[in-house]
Design a protein around this motif. Sequence first.
Motif, PDB file in Angstrom:
ATOM      1  N   ALA A  78       0.828  -1.214   0.000  1.00  0.00           N
ATOM      2  CA  ALA A  78       0.000   0.000   0.000  1.00  0.00           C
ATOM      3  C   ALA A  78       0.856   1.256   0.000  1.00  0.00           C
ATOM      4  O   ALA A  78       0.420   2.319  -0.479  1.00  0.00           O
ATOM      5  CB  ALA A  78      -0.933   0.000   1.208  1.00  0.00           C
ATOM      6  N   SER A  79       2.086   1.174   0.514  1.00  0.00           N
ATOM      7  CA  SER A  79       2.947   2.356   0.586  1.00  0.00           C
ATOM      8  C   SER A  79       3.376   2.849  -0.795  1.00  0.00           C
ATOM      9  O   SER A  79       3.872   3.964  -0.928  1.00  0.00           O
ATOM     10  CB  SER A  79       4.188   2.065   1.441  1.00  0.00           C
ATOM     11  N   HIS A  84      -0.118   8.929   2.455  1.00  0.00           N
ATOM     12  CA  HIS A  84      -0.136   9.264   3.883  1.00  0.00           C
ATOM     13  C   HIS A  84       1.015   8.583   4.636  1.00  0.00           C
ATOM     14  O   HIS A  84       1.632   7.628   4.146  1.00  0.00           O
ATOM     15  CB  HIS A  84      -1.468   8.842   4.497  1.00  0.00           C
ATOM     16  N   ALA A  85       1.258   9.089   5.837  1.00  0.00           N
ATOM     17  CA  ALA A  85       2.248   8.456   6.709  1.00  0.00           C
ATOM     18  C   ALA A  85       1.734   7.086   7.140  1.00  0.00           C
ATOM     19  O   ALA A  85       0.531   6.895   7.324  1.00  0.00           O
ATOM     20  CB  ALA A  85       2.508   9.339   7.933  1.00  0.00           C
ATOM     21  N   TYR A  86       2.641   6.141   7.285  1.00  0.00           N
ATOM     22  CA  TYR A  86       2.231   4.792   7.676  1.00  0.00           C
ATOM     23  C   TYR A  86       3.200   4.244   8.729  1.00  0.00           C
ATOM     24  O   TYR A  86       4.337   4.703   8.880  1.00  0.00           O
ATOM     25  CB  TYR A  86       2.198   3.853   6.468  1.00  0.00           C
ATOM     26  N   ALA A 103       8.024  -0.678  10.537  1.00  0.00           N
ATOM     27  CA  ALA A 103       8.306   0.032   9.280  1.00  0.00           C
ATOM     28  C   ALA A 103       7.534   1.343   9.291  1.00  0.00           C
ATOM     29  O   ALA A 103       6.326   1.360   9.518  1.00  0.00           O
ATOM     30  CB  ALA A 103       7.893  -0.825   8.091  1.00  0.00           C
ATOM     31  N   ARG A 104       8.231   2.449   9.025  1.00  0.00           N
ATOM     32  CA  ARG A 104       7.597   3.767   9.082  1.00  0.00           C
ATOM     33  C   ARG A 104       8.066   4.635   7.914  1.00  0.00           C
ATOM     34  O   ARG A 104       9.227   4.580   7.521  1.00  0.00           O
ATOM     35  CB  ARG A 104       7.920   4.457  10.417  1.00  0.00           C
ATOM     36  N   GLY A 105       7.139   5.415   7.409  1.00  0.00           N
ATOM     37  CA  GLY A 105       7.484   6.305   6.314  1.00  0.00           C
ATOM     38  C   GLY A 105       6.261   7.015   5.774  1.00  0.00           C
ATOM     39  O   GLY A 105       5.189   6.997   6.376  1.00  0.00           O
ATOM     40  N   VAL A 106       6.418   7.645   4.630  1.00  0.00           N
ATOM     41  CA  VAL A 106       5.322   8.303   3.916  1.00  0.00           C
ATOM     42  C   VAL A 106       5.265   7.678   2.535  1.00  0.00           C
ATOM     43  O   VAL A 106       6.272   7.587   1.827  1.00  0.00           O
ATOM     44  CB  VAL A 106       5.549   9.822   3.810  1.00  0.00           C
ATOM     45  N   GLY A 107       4.072   7.227   2.129  1.00  0.00           N
ATOM     46  CA  GLY A 107       3.948   6.509   0.878  1.00  0.00           C
ATOM     47  C   GLY A 107       3.700   7.407  -0.316  1.00  0.00           C
ATOM     48  O   GLY A 107       3.678   8.642  -0.218  1.00  0.00           O
ATOM     49  N   GLY A 108       3.508   6.770  -1.459  1.00  0.00           N
ATOM     50  CA  GLY A 108       3.201   7.490  -2.681  1.00  0.00           C
ATOM     51  C   GLY A 108       4.346   8.358  -3.168  1.00  0.00           C
ATOM     52  O   GLY A 108       5.506   8.182  -2.789  1.00  0.00           O
ATOM     53  N   ALA A 119      12.047   4.776   3.352  1.00  0.00           N
ATOM     54  CA  ALA A 119      11.449   4.681   4.692  1.00  0.00           C
ATOM     55  C   ALA A 119      12.508   4.213   5.686  1.00  0.00           C
ATOM     56  O   ALA A 119      13.703   4.138   5.363  1.00  0.00           O
ATOM     57  CB  ALA A 119      10.272   3.718   4.665  1.00  0.00           C
ATOM     58  N   ILE A 120      12.065   3.899   6.893  1.00  0.00           N
ATOM     59  CA  ILE A 120      12.971   3.400   7.928  1.00  0.00           C
ATOM     60  C   ILE A 120      12.413   2.110   8.520  1.00  0.00           C
ATOM     61  O   ILE A 120      11.211   1.856   8.481  1.00  0.00           O
ATOM     62  CB  ILE A 120      13.183   4.429   9.065  1.00  0.00           C
ATOM     63  N   PHE A 121      13.304   1.297   9.059  1.00  0.00           N
ATOM     64  CA  PHE A 121      12.958   0.163   9.916  1.00  0.00           C
ATOM     65  C   PHE A 121      13.451   0.504  11.316  1.00  0.00           C
ATOM     66  O   PHE A 121      14.616   0.904  11.495  1.00  0.00           O
ATOM     67  CB  PHE A 121      13.637  -1.129   9.448  1.00  0.00           C
TER      68      PHE A 121
END
Length: 325
Positions: A78-79, A84-86, A103-108, A119-121
Amino acid sequence: MVEEPELIGEEWTLASFNGAIHRGGVGLWAWSPTRRLAQLDSLCRAFWGMTEAIVPIDELFARVNAEDRDGMIRDWMASADDPHAYSFDFRIGDGPEARWISARGVGGETGQVGEWVQAIFLDITERRRAEEAERLLAAELAHRVSNMFTVARALTAIVARDATSTPLFAEDLSRRFGILHEATTLATRSHSLDQGSVRLQHLAERILMPYRDGAAITVEIADDAVVGPDRVNDYAMIFHELATNSAKYGALSGGGSLHLKGGVEGGALTLTWNETAAPAGGPKADGTGFGSRLLRQTIERSLGGRFERVIDADGLHFDMTVPAG
């Protein structure tokens, strides 16, 4: 007004930045939706147990814990389009050694540089383990409180059958609760005062003493079956769990018989708990509740052993084997 010092030149480098975030358990990664490839920095490669910096994402998915894999793949994919931020969490590996990753970041397009979604782990293993330990502790506390009331009801019923007066009833019941309290605190005293090894015969007799007038109880545990102060509480918990279950469903609820036997042979300590069936029409434990999970946690994980519990028409049969010492 004091001016803030500025980091310039070699004081602020990519290497120092990466070192700082790595020490905080944060790794950098990116993936290509079109080529289904992932780029991993050195810390991310350590998370996944990979040696290559660029790997197919399906190789990573295969290493995700089976319970988390479907949800993790759905959130990961989905990212690629969601702007949006996930944030989604998952485990790499199986069993108690599995590593928890967030897992964190902003998609699209917002989080994309060229073809790569960046993104980051974040390693959240210690936090997750602490949360699990807290949940287990809360569940164990609730279970012990429930057991306490079960024991209180069972002992009250046992004493009431033979009581000839209210004062004698109160005296007998108070005495039994006192003995039970001594048995419960034996493990704590032994550990905190470092009083050395404790004979399991002595520990089992203490815990079962309050039930002796309500059931025929035989305890035959060899003298060499002893445990150190750091393990006494484990065995006290096992005996308490079996006794509480029996007081609710089996021999210790009144009129039954219990035979507890144990010894050490070939470097292994064995204990066998056999009791007669519960009174006709009484309910039976199915062995699937928190008590069973508590026994599994204590015997298999803490003591490194195994156990088998069978409930049939004849009663309950429990056998456990753990490394001696």
